[in-house]
Write an enzyme that holds these catalytic residues in place. Sequence first.
Site, mmCIF file in Angstrom:
data_model
loop_
_atom_site.group_PDB
_atom_site.id
_atom_site.type_symbol
_atom_site.label_atom_id
_atom_site.label_comp_id
_atom_site.label_asym_id
_atom_site.label_seq_id
_atom_site.Cartn_x
_atom_site.Cartn_y
_atom_site.Cartn_z
ATOM 1 N N LYS A 117 0.984 -1.340 0.056
ATOM 2 C CA LYS A 117 -0.003 -0.154 -0.036
ATOM 3 C C LYS A 117 0.904 1.211 0.157
ATOM 4 O O LYS A 117 0.453 2.283 -0.587
ATOM 5 C CB LYS A 117 -0.890 0.009 1.249
ATOM 6 C CG LYS A 117 -1.880 -1.062 1.040
ATOM 7 C CD LYS A 117 -3.299 -0.842 1.974
ATOM 8 C CE LYS A 117 -4.108 -1.725 1.327
ATOM 9 N NZ LYS A 117 -5.594 -1.854 1.531
ATOM 10 N N LYS A 200 -4.674 -8.876 -6.617
ATOM 11 C CA LYS A 200 -6.006 -9.374 -5.513
ATOM 12 C C LYS A 200 -7.010 -8.215 -6.186
ATOM 13 O O LYS A 200 -6.817 -6.967 -6.604
ATOM 14 C CB LYS A 200 -5.470 -8.811 -4.332
ATOM 15 C CG LYS A 200 -6.801 -9.233 -3.372
ATOM 16 C CD LYS A 200 -6.271 -8.947 -1.767
ATOM 17 C CE LYS A 200 -6.840 -7.420 -1.521
ATOM 18 N NZ LYS A 200 -7.210 -7.156 -0.365
ATOM 19 N N LYS A 203 -11.384 -3.000 -3.275
ATOM 20 C CA LYS A 203 -12.341 -2.025 -3.234
ATOM 21 C C LYS A 203 -11.679 -0.766 -3.941
ATOM 22 O O LYS A 203 -12.537 -0.157 -4.889
ATOM 23 C CB LYS A 203 -12.878 -1.617 -1.892
ATOM 24 C CG LYS A 203 -13.407 -2.680 -1.044
ATOM 25 C CD LYS A 203 -13.818 -2.006 0.220
ATOM 26 C CE LYS A 203 -13.811 -3.062 1.313
ATOM 27 N NZ LYS A 203 -12.633 -3.030 2.069
HETATM 28 N N1 AQP Z 1 -9.698 -10.399 -3.269
HETATM 29 C C1 AQP Z 1 -9.932 -10.971 -2.051
HETATM 30 N N2 AQP Z 1 -10.313 -12.285 -1.898
HETATM 31 C C2 AQP Z 1 -10.668 -12.842 -0.965
HETATM 32 N N3 AQP Z 1 -10.909 -12.078 0.466
HETATM 33 C C3 AQP Z 1 -10.637 -10.877 0.291
HETATM 34 N N4 AQP Z 1 -10.895 -9.918 1.301
HETATM 35 C C4 AQP Z 1 -10.503 -8.699 0.576
HETATM 36 N N5 AQP Z 1 -10.312 -9.004 -0.600
HETATM 37 C C5 AQP Z 1 -10.333 -10.276 -0.823
HETATM 38 C C6 AQP Z 1 -11.201 -10.257 2.564
HETATM 39 O O1 AQP Z 1 -12.108 -9.528 2.877
HETATM 40 C C7 AQP Z 1 -12.189 -9.127 4.280
HETATM 41 C C8 AQP Z 1 -12.377 -7.692 4.436
HETATM 42 O O2 AQP Z 1 -11.051 -7.120 4.126
HETATM 43 P P1 AQP Z 1 -10.880 -5.428 4.269
HETATM 44 O O3 AQP Z 1 -11.982 -4.821 3.463
HETATM 45 O O4 AQP Z 1 -10.784 -5.157 5.627
HETATM 46 O O5 AQP Z 1 -9.452 -5.091 3.699
HETATM 47 P P2 AQP Z 1 -8.796 -5.472 2.398
HETATM 48 O O6 AQP Z 1 -8.458 -6.805 2.555
HETATM 49 O O7 AQP Z 1 -7.623 -4.527 2.271
HETATM 50 O O8 AQP Z 1 -9.680 -5.359 1.312
HETATM 51 P P3 AQP Z 1 -9.700 -4.510 -0.008
HETATM 52 O O9 AQP Z 1 -11.044 -4.692 -0.827
HETATM 53 O O10 AQP Z 1 -8.416 -4.788 -0.699
HETATM 54 O O11 AQP Z 1 -9.875 -3.093 0.533
HETATM 55 P P4 AQP Z 1 -8.730 -1.792 0.170
HETATM 56 O O12 AQP Z 1 -8.567 -1.959 -1.311
HETATM 57 O O13 AQP Z 1 -9.594 -0.571 0.670
HETATM 58 O O14 AQP Z 1 -7.515 -1.896 0.620
HETATM 59 C C9 AQP Z 1 -10.966 -9.806 4.854
HETATM 60 O O15 AQP Z 1 -11.139 -11.042 5.504
HETATM 61 C C10 AQP Z 1 -10.124 -9.928 3.586
HETATM 62 O O16 AQP Z 1 -9.260 -10.881 3.547
#
Ligand code: AQP
Length: 338
Positions: A117, A200, A203
């Site tokens: 990040k 991955k 969001k």
């Molecule tokens: N691509 C993914 N595949 C499987 N699991 C996922 N999770 C997130 N993306 C995937 C799981 O969703 C839960 C919540 O995640 P989070 O929103 O707290 O944080 P993150 O993993 O950083 O999600 P994002 O979507 O990638 O958010 P941004 O872009 O804002 O950083 C967790 O259990 C995560 O494993």
Amino acid sequence: MTAPTFTPRVFSGIKPSGGLTLGNYLGAIKRWVDMQGQMESVYCVVDLHAITVWQDPAELRDGTREIAAGMIASGIDPSKSILFNQSQVSAHAELGWIFNCVSRVGWMNRMTQFKDKAGSNAEKVSLGLYAYPSLMAADILLYHATHVPVGEDQKQHVELTRDIASKFNHDFGEAFFPLTEPVIDGPATRVMNLRDGTKKMSKSGESDMERINMLDDADTLVKKFKKAKTDPEPLPDNLDDLAGRAEARNLIDIYAALDDRTPEAVITEYAGAGWGKFKPALADLSVAKLAPISTEMKRLMNDPAEIDRTLAQGAQKAREIANPVLERTYDIVGLLRG
Ligand code: AQP
């Protein structure tokens, strides 16, 4: 130090840093719904984590409600699970501080999510982004959670939570915090970006075409799967032959997770098929599975006051567990209480 037995309890959370994605649904929420009822469950919209990067205040409020609506529409029942947003339970931030003092800088330096990040901008990102894993450990350990169902991307942070619990227990000579188990299973522990199967699905990814949002309508779902990156080869009859074909493997895994089947069963059914057959089938399946959830999400989001009430009631129940754990932690550390 004799280890006490901890009551089995699940904790997990999602940060409102954008709209809910298919990765969040398949990697986390769908599995939480499966675990609900098996053991006491605490689910949290982790808004304090979201602000580790800039969030517009009005969008953060709406985003918090959207994530809560997504959890409820997917099957998290606030009468069976505790559902709330993190900032309403101040004990998270308070225990997070204690854990900042237990964690070592060297541990944080190893966190791959921070490196991804922050990228080349590490000097300019917030201190909160760097300390995020300490707060996540507090989220989990405040409830003495024994199990944390997460996607693969969060595995390292749950392992760090175990390191923090161990060090705390060791430093203060009392086995107060459990060594929490990450629960990472099923075909969709890492849902990948639709335009680049090595990244991955997130969001906050740059292009909307790279992710499926839980609020996408049927036409958008069809368009996104149609345009998803693949390769010219047809599908083989076994998973081993998908090695090196990251995008193809991702679509098979998404199909399997949506349909509650194994990837092996899906590849057997579609052996020899081209993308012209598989992609429309995947799009139809996703519409059938996701449209009822997005319809219910929209209905819930039409009544934000009701979502706010649900989160406030959940926060009240969460405090009943969290506050005694925090008080006891302060006591163990030697912080004087009146
Ligand atoms: N691509 C993914 N595949 C499987 N699991 C996922 N999770 C997130 N993306 C995937 C799981 O969703 C839960 C919540 O995640 P989070 O929103 O707290 O944080 P993150 O993993 O950083 O999600 P994002 O979507 O990638 O958010 P941004 O872009 O804002 O950083 C967790 O259990 C995560 O494993």
